[in-house]
Design a protein around this motif. Structure first.
Motif, short mmCIF file in Angstrom:
data_model
loop_
_atom_site.label_atom_id
_atom_site.label_comp_id
_atom_site.label_asym_id
_atom_site.label_seq_id
_atom_site.Cartn_x
_atom_site.Cartn_y
_atom_site.Cartn_z
N ASN A 145 0.84 -1.19 0.00
CA ASN A 145 0.00 0.00 0.00
C ASN A 145 0.88 1.24 0.00
OD1 ASN A 145 -2.26 1.66 0.20
ND2 ASN A 145 -2.39 1.46 2.44
N TRP A 146 0.88 1.97 -1.11
CA TRP A 146 1.71 3.16 -1.20
C TRP A 146 1.06 4.18 -2.15
CZ3 TRP A 146 4.01 4.85 -5.79
CH2 TRP A 146 3.89 3.98 -6.87
N LYS A 147 1.61 5.42 -2.13
CA LYS A 147 1.09 6.50 -2.97
C LYS A 147 2.14 7.59 -3.08
CE LYS A 147 -2.78 9.77 -3.32
NZ LYS A 147 -4.01 10.28 -2.69
N GLN A 148 2.09 8.34 -4.21
CA GLN A 148 2.94 9.52 -4.35
C GLN A 148 2.12 10.68 -4.91
OE1 GLN A 148 6.17 9.39 -7.15
NE2 GLN A 148 4.98 8.37 -8.74
N ARG A 166 -3.29 12.99 0.38
CA ARG A 166 -4.20 12.17 1.18
C ARG A 166 -3.92 10.69 0.92
NH1 ARG A 166 -8.73 14.88 3.34
NH2 ARG A 166 -8.69 17.11 2.83
N PHE A 167 -3.88 9.93 2.03
CA PHE A 167 -3.48 8.52 1.94
C PHE A 167 -4.44 7.69 2.81
CE2 PHE A 167 -1.01 4.86 3.45
CZ PHE A 167 -0.52 4.35 2.25
N LYS A 168 -4.89 6.51 2.30
CA LYS A 168 -5.78 5.61 3.03
C LYS A 168 -4.94 4.53 3.72
CE LYS A 168 -9.85 6.28 0.11
NZ LYS A 168 -10.85 5.62 -0.78
N LYS A 169 -4.87 4.66 5.02
CA LYS A 169 -4.09 3.69 5.83
C LYS A 169 -5.01 2.53 6.22
CE LYS A 169 -0.78 3.73 9.69
NZ LYS A 169 -1.34 2.74 10.62
N ARG A 170 -4.56 1.29 5.98
CA ARG A 170 -5.42 0.13 6.17
C ARG A 170 -5.43 -0.41 7.60
NH1 ARG A 170 -3.40 -3.09 0.72
NH2 ARG A 170 -4.44 -1.74 -0.81
N HIS A 171 -4.32 -0.29 8.31
CA HIS A 171 -4.21 -0.91 9.64
C HIS A 171 -3.75 0.11 10.68
CE1 HIS A 171 -4.60 -4.77 7.57
NE2 HIS A 171 -3.64 -4.36 6.73
N GLY A 172 -4.15 -0.15 11.93
CA GLY A 172 -3.75 0.77 13.00
C GLY A 172 -2.40 0.48 13.59
N ILE A 238 -0.08 5.94 14.21
CA ILE A 238 -1.06 6.65 13.38
C ILE A 238 -2.24 5.70 13.14
CG2 ILE A 238 -1.49 7.73 11.15
CD1 ILE A 238 1.44 8.45 11.02
N PRO A 239 -3.47 6.12 13.42
CA PRO A 239 -4.63 5.23 13.27
C PRO A 239 -4.90 4.92 11.80
CG PRO A 239 -5.36 7.45 13.74
CD PRO A 239 -3.87 7.46 13.88
N SER A 240 -5.73 3.90 11.58
CA SER A 240 -6.14 3.56 10.22
C SER A 240 -7.16 4.59 9.71
CB SER A 240 -6.73 2.14 10.18
OG SER A 240 -7.87 2.06 11.04
N GLY A 241 -7.38 4.57 8.39
CA GLY A 241 -8.31 5.52 7.79
C GLY A 241 -7.59 6.51 6.89
N ALA A 273 4.02 5.42 2.07
CA ALA A 273 3.86 3.97 2.01
C ALA A 273 3.57 3.43 3.39
CB ALA A 273 5.13 3.32 1.46
N GLU A 274 2.62 2.44 3.46
CA GLU A 274 2.29 1.78 4.71
C GLU A 274 3.25 0.62 4.93
OE1 GLU A 274 -1.66 0.08 7.10
OE2 GLU A 274 -1.78 0.58 4.96
#
Length: 280
Positions: A145-148, A166-172, A238-241, A273-274
């Motif tokens: 899970n990554w983004k630029q 803005r990035f969507k984090k899957r896990h806490g 950092i929390p998920s979301g 990147a997560e």
């Protein structure tokens, strides 16, 4: 006839003296008669008859012990006497000679298990075991899970947000890896100056463990250096979301907000990147 007290006393004295004189006269007469009888001496009389025997006198004391006589012959053995009382336990005698080994006894029944003993010392390392069989095929790993976020512009802002991604984090329990790559410079002719670039997460700098930042310092009269630079780091807790990852500019400690430039004649990018949790 009545006599006074003085007359009575005189009469008592006369009576006492008269009695004493009479006593002396009688004593003298008796002594005179005794002396005359002694001087004259009479004829002895006829002996009287024997008197009766007196009572026996007491027994005399025991005499002294005589000389010890010779040893007599041994007498006959007497009858057996009565059994006496049992005596107390005597002192323990010396240990006897060790006896011969006895015959082995019959094997006893199994006893109860005793308490667990103390932990023993670690044994020697064993020999290497055989190679195990091949395991089952595991599940396919999770997709990375990554983004630029990229842009191509010059930003002369001295403080505040430069770019948000803005990035969507899957896990806490995971961490975020963030990085900036692009041109950064500080230019303030005639004096020294400094600018600070840093990341924020939902408007707050990283605290897991510390801030992700970089500073550029230009001393006095050192030209206008245009350099490609990179700032990156990992942030945990950092929390998920959806996470608003921001790239910002600010002032350095003890310096004013002047001379900072973000980007020049090239593309700038923020990469997110997560990542799995760090090792403990």
């Amino acid at each position: 006839v009545q006599f006074n007290e003085e007359t009575r006393q005189d009469m008592k004295s006369v009576i006492i003296i008269s009695a004493f004189v009479l006593f002396l006269l009688l004593s003298a007469v008796e002594q005179f008669n005794a002396d005359n009888i002694t001087r004259c001496g009479g004829v002895p009389g006829i002996p009287g008859s024997p008197g009766s025997s007196g009572s026996p006198g007491r027994d005399g004391r025991d005499g002294r012990d005589g000389v010890i006589g010779e040893k007599g012959e041994r007498g006959d053995k007497g009858e057996r006497g009565f059994l006496g009382l049992s005596g107390g336990v005597g002192n323990r005698g010396p240990a006897g000679v060790k006896g011969e080994k006895g015959v082995s006894g019959v094997k006893g029944f199994g006893g109860k298990m005793g308490p667990q003993g103390p932990k023993g010392q670690m044994g020697n390392k064993g020999s290497k075991g055989d190679v195990g069989g091949k395991g089952d095929k595991g599940e396919q790993s999770q997709e990375f899970n990554w983004k630029q976020c990229v842009w191509n512009r010059v930003d002369t802002k001295q403080t505040g947000l430069i770019q948000e991604c803005r990035f969507k984090k899957r896990h806490g329990h995971t961490a975020l890896h963030v990085a900036y790559a692009g041109n950064l410079r500080v230019n303030c002719p005639g004096t020294s100056c400094c600018s600070r670039w840093f990341f924020t997460f939902n408007g707050n700098e990283c605290t897991g463990p510390m801030a992700i930042e970089g500073v550029v310092y230009t001393p006095n009269n050192n030209g206008d250096p245009h350099r490609h630079r990179q700032i990156e780091g990992y942030c945990e807790n950092i929390p998920s979301g959806e996470i608003r990852v921001g790239f910002n500019i600010g002032i350095c400690n003890r310096y004013s907000a002047v001379g900072g430039y973000t980007g020049w004649n090239s593309v700038s990018r923020v990469m997110v990147a997560e990542m799995p949790p760090a090792q403990k």
